[in-house]
Design a protein around this motif. Sequence first.
Motif, PDB file in Angstrom:
ATOM      1  N   HIS B  76      20.207 -15.586 -18.742  1.00 31.40           N
ATOM      2  CA  HIS B  76      21.257 -15.135 -19.670  1.00 31.40           C
ATOM      3  C   HIS B  76      20.729 -14.726 -21.040  1.00 31.40           C
ATOM      4  N   ASN B  77      19.575 -14.108 -21.072  1.00 26.55           N
ATOM      5  CA  ASN B  77      19.036 -13.663 -22.358  1.00 26.55           C
ATOM      6  C   ASN B  77      18.285 -12.364 -22.121  1.00 26.55           C
ATOM      7  N   GLU B  78      18.764 -11.305 -22.745  1.00 29.04           N
ATOM      8  CA  GLU B  78      18.239  -9.957 -22.474  1.00 29.04           C
ATOM      9  C   GLU B  78      16.747  -9.842 -22.796  1.00 29.04           C
ATOM     10  N   ALA B  79      16.360 -10.289 -23.984  1.00 29.81           N
ATOM     11  CA  ALA B  79      14.963 -10.141 -24.406  1.00 29.81           C
ATOM     12  C   ALA B  79      14.037 -10.987 -23.535  1.00 29.81           C
ATOM     13  N   GLU B  80      14.456 -12.218 -23.258  1.00 36.05           N
ATOM     14  CA  GLU B  80      13.639 -13.083 -22.405  1.00 36.05           C
ATOM     15  C   GLU B  80      13.561 -12.522 -20.989  1.00 36.05           C
ATOM     16  N   ALA B  81      14.641 -11.918 -20.543  1.00 38.96           N
ATOM     17  CA  ALA B  81      14.645 -11.330 -19.199  1.00 38.96           C
ATOM     18  C   ALA B  81      13.653 -10.171 -19.116  1.00 38.96           C
ATOM     19  N   ASP B  82      13.590  -9.368 -20.164  1.00 39.11           N
ATOM     20  CA  ASP B  82      12.624  -8.260 -20.182  1.00 39.11           C
ATOM     21  C   ASP B  82      11.189  -8.800 -20.164  1.00 39.11           C
ATOM     22  N   ASP B  83      10.951  -9.825 -20.974  1.00 40.63           N
ATOM     23  CA  ASP B  83       9.604 -10.424 -20.997  1.00 40.63           C
ATOM     24  C   ASP B  83       9.225 -10.972 -19.624  1.00 40.63           C
ATOM     25  N   LEU B  84      10.175 -11.658 -19.019  1.00 39.00           N
ATOM     26  CA  LEU B  84       9.904 -12.238 -17.700  1.00 39.00           C
ATOM     27  C   LEU B  84       9.698 -11.160 -16.649  1.00 39.00           C
ATOM     28  N   LEU B  85      10.476 -10.085 -16.762  1.00 36.28           N
ATOM     29  CA  LEU B  85      10.334  -8.982 -15.807  1.00 36.28           C
ATOM     30  C   LEU B  85       8.907  -8.433 -15.856  1.00 36.28           C
ATOM     31  N   GLN B  86       8.418  -8.263 -17.067  1.00 36.38           N
ATOM     32  CA  GLN B  86       7.048  -7.761 -17.229  1.00 36.38           C
ATOM     33  C   GLN B  86       6.049  -8.747 -16.625  1.00 36.38           C
ATOM     34  N   GLU B  87       6.246 -10.034 -16.904  1.00 37.03           N
ATOM     35  CA  GLU B  87       5.335 -11.053 -16.366  1.00 37.03           C
ATOM     36  C   GLU B  87       5.388 -11.095 -14.849  1.00 37.03           C
ATOM     37  N   ILE B  88       6.582 -10.920 -14.312  1.00 35.78           N
ATOM     38  CA  ILE B  88       6.737 -10.986 -12.853  1.00 35.78           C
ATOM     39  C   ILE B  88       6.044  -9.811 -12.173  1.00 35.78           C
ATOM     40  N   PHE B  89       6.182  -8.610 -12.735  1.00 33.78           N
ATOM     41  CA  PHE B  89       5.482  -7.476 -12.118  1.00 33.78           C
ATOM     42  C   PHE B  89       3.969  -7.616 -12.289  1.00 33.78           C
TER      43      PHE B  89
END
Lengths: 78, 225
Positions: B76-89
């Motif tokens: 539920h946090n846009e900025a953290e979700a983007d960071d995590l998305l990058q880490e996941i890829f």
Amino acid sequence: MNFSEFQNQARLYVIGALEPEELEEFENARTKFGKKGEDFITKCYALHEAFALSLRPAKASATIKEKLMSMVKAKKEA
Amino acid sequence: MGQSKLIASTRRKPEKRVRLAKSRPRAVTVVPQLEPGAPSDLDLMQGIQAGDADALSQLYDRYNGILKALILRVIHNEAEADDLLQEIFMEIWNQAKNFSAQKGKPLGWMVTLARRRAIDGLRKKQAYARAEERLQNETEQQPDAWVNNATEEEILLSDTRSLIRKVISSLPPPQQQAIDLAFFKGMSQREIAAKTNTPLGTVKTRLELGLKKIYDGLKEFRDEL
């Protein structure tokens, strides 16, 4: 544990919802059912895809891909 | 992701159409339709395993919206979700050697990885308490987000998503809530019982029944996923 009970447990297992005390019994049943059990567990992972696909796709920040590919390039060159 | 991209990313090959339950108005398919000559997900994973950065780029274009939605649903946090998305890829790139086509499809592997990372992130971050509060508010306002967040946009949903949501929304709300808390929040049965003030045995029954219904409801096209 019969196979029907194993199937119920397997669906909980793939979403990480088995309680610690249930895990040991599940792992024993997993060994008991062998390939048949493993095949069923693999099918259960489709639940993950289904839950993800049930969500409306979200837009990622435009810079994320740029950063990602820079990191990949740097790692390849390292 | 814009609607046009959503539709483009989920179009289906005619030959992959699968007949569903009789009550459904039309056939639904689930395998993303690719442009002629486009690599399959498996081709891309094999490319990544071989160190092809372009394969990762294409996989990102294909699935970043789905994985971002999953992460966002957890934290539920846009900025953290983007960071995590990058880490996941990045993890997909680093861990691609661990992917085995014999154990499942690339999307399943990526979703499993993304969910684990997102839940780990949720538990580690101080934002957990705030997310919990938001979740509590959402739970009070919308006992089931799967059911109640339908908008006009839903009409234009992809076949896949609308079918899956139809299956999920056919469950009684307590079953949906239990599954939602288990899958998207990583809660144990005991945690769900405490959160919902429900006996542990009831939570277990709700999860078992709900997951079985979803599993059975998706049976006709599960192999296509």
